[in-house]
Design an enzyme around this catalytic site. Structure first.
Site, short mmCIF file in Angstrom:
data_model
loop_
_atom_site.label_atom_id
_atom_site.label_comp_id
_atom_site.label_asym_id
_atom_site.label_seq_id
_atom_site.Cartn_x
_atom_site.Cartn_y
_atom_site.Cartn_z
N GLY A 12 -6.78 82.09 25.04
CA GLY A 12 -6.38 83.48 25.72
C GLY A 12 -7.58 83.96 26.64
N GLU A 15 -7.41 76.53 21.41
CA GLU A 15 -6.32 75.96 22.16
C GLU A 15 -6.07 76.58 23.56
OE1 GLU A 15 -3.04 76.53 19.39
OE2 GLU A 15 -3.84 75.21 17.89
N PRO A 16 -7.24 76.50 24.38
CA PRO A 16 -6.97 76.87 25.63
C PRO A 16 -5.95 76.30 26.50
CG PRO A 16 -9.04 75.72 25.72
CD PRO A 16 -8.34 75.53 24.05
N CYS A 72 16.19 83.47 48.32
CA CYS A 72 17.25 84.56 48.60
C CYS A 72 17.47 85.42 47.21
CB CYS A 72 18.74 83.91 48.71
SG CYS A 72 19.85 85.15 49.53
N TYR A 99 0.82 77.19 34.66
CA TYR A 99 1.97 77.87 34.87
C TYR A 99 2.46 77.97 36.26
CZ TYR A 99 0.51 78.96 29.93
OH TYR A 99 -0.14 78.52 28.72
#
Length: 407
Positions: free
Chosen positions: A228, A269-270, A338, A366
């Site tokens: 995080g 856990e990055p 659209c 991401y």
């Protein structure tokens, strides 16, 4: 991305225009050198303790990225069977992979355990099932919810009281009852607070909660503090001070180990921290539309390729790599989907013309992993630039890919 003396943007000496000419647009590009630098930054910050990095690969599951992580000594954290299989294809052994599920069918957990993975148990029902199935023959970690709210926004906070993740620390008596009932082999405690946490205080707060909880478990080997860490999205953006955080967490961890009676391993856990800054989404301006209310730049991409701005309100810095020194103007940068599909509102950019290549920064995490085929659009190719060489690591999709599973 560097700006050269010739006023040209480059990635390890390669201009975006060269990459687009060779591999097409839009295009995801990852800088392997940046990934190596971020891994070394984390290792340096915690050099005083026995620390292990477990890359949260949901951020970016491209096999080339996973192989690079394995090459530089980073292990893996996965959240699904698909990610687990990708890890194996990238060369990871089962025992180098941690499986951190969230309310998944128990069959998924069983498959991971039997393939050698270590599981982070995230609920009392799963802990009960684990005990019934394995007793003390298989080790596991327990994911604790410390009831601490921290993160960039509520959508990416994962440790507050209302979060679905983990077992509330307030249920410690129930946890211990199940552990005793089945003589479970608990080798670690895990937590993950959220994403985009800038200050050290939330990390210290949850660490103290986990250290206190750990005293109930005599056979621990691991304390897993998740990830995080805040990354920089805008020029001059505040980030997590890793040196300060490393010193403070390491000091408390050493004190805890002294009290516990032996040295444990500290895990992180990055995901975004390791890969976000490495990634660029290269796009091409298709239409520049001057409107009485706004100037619009339309590009050959959309929320189907990078959904974070529309889903989270996330900021991605944008560079006009074709005209870096142009006069700045205000634009809305919009996609071709659209729907309302806006990447940036009233963004200052050097004057944009049709055909200019715009680079979205911080697209390594991401981005592709959350992409889709909405509007029957194809997902872009991916390229890894490492040691000043650009390699295609995923081809662009075709119509055949969209139809492959249809009957």
């Amino acid at each position: 991305m560097q700006l050269s003396e010739q006023n040209k943007y480059t990635i390890q000496g390669i201009e975006p225009a060269e990459l687009v000419e060779k591999f097409g647009s839009p295009l995801y590009v990852y800088d392997g050198g940046t990934i190596r630098r971020k891994v070394n930054e984390l290792k340096h910050a915690f050099s005083g303790v026995n620390m292990k990095i477990k890359y949260a690969c949901k951020a970016n599951t491209n096999l080339a990225v996973l192989r690079l992580m394995r090459e530089i000594g980073v292990e893996l954290d996965v959240v699904s069977p698909g990610e687990f299989e990708m890890g194996k294809l990238a060369g990871y052994a089962g025992n180098q992979i941690t499986f951190t599920p969230s309310g998944v069918p128990f069959a998924e957990v069983q498959a991971a355990v039997e393939a050698g993975a270590i599981v982070n148990v995230d609920s009392i029902p799963l802990l009960e099932w684990f005990g019934q199935t394995y007793g003390n023959t298989k080790p596991c970690l327990i994911r604790i919810k410390p009831n601490v709210a921290a993160g960039g926004n509520i959508k990416i906070m994962t440790a507050h009281a209302d979060s679905k993740f983990g077992i509330s620390v307030l249920l410690i008596d129930q946890i211990l009852a199940v552990v005793k009932k089945y003589d479970l082999k608990i080798i670690g405690l895990h937590q993950h607070t959220g994403s985009d946490i800038k200050d050290a205080e939330p990390f210290l707060q949850v660490a103290d909660i986990l250290f206190a909880t750990a005293k109930h478990f005599p056979d621990l080997e691991i304390i897993d503090l998740g990830g995080g860490f805040k990354v920089s999205y805008q020029p001059g953006d505040a980030v997590t001070d890793m040196e300060l955080l490393g010193n403070k967490i390491s000091e408390r961890f050493k004190n805890f180990c002294d009290e516990y009676g032996r040295e444990l391993q500290l895990w992180f856990e990055p995901g975004k921290f390791l890969v976000s800054e490495s990634g660029y989404l290269l796009t091409t301006s298709t239409v520049v539309k001057e409107d009485p209310a706004r100037n619009f730049v339309h590009i050959d991409s959309g929320l189907n390729h990078l959904i974070r701005p529309m889903m989270y309100g996330s900021y991605h810095h944008i560079l006009n790599t074709s005209n870096p020194a142009g006069e700045e103007k205000l634009y809305n940068v919009v996609g071709y989907i659209c729907e309302t599909d806006t990447f940036a509102t009233d963004r200052k950019l050097p004057e944009v013309s049709q055909g200019d290549i715009l680079a979205f920064l911080n697209a390594g995490a991401y981005g592709f992993t959350m992409s889709s085929n909405y509007n029957a659009r194809f997902r872009p190719a991916e390229v890894l630039v490492d040691h000043e060489e650009a390699k295609l690591v995923r081809r662009r999709e075709t119509l055949e890919d969209l139809l492959r599973t249809q009957m």
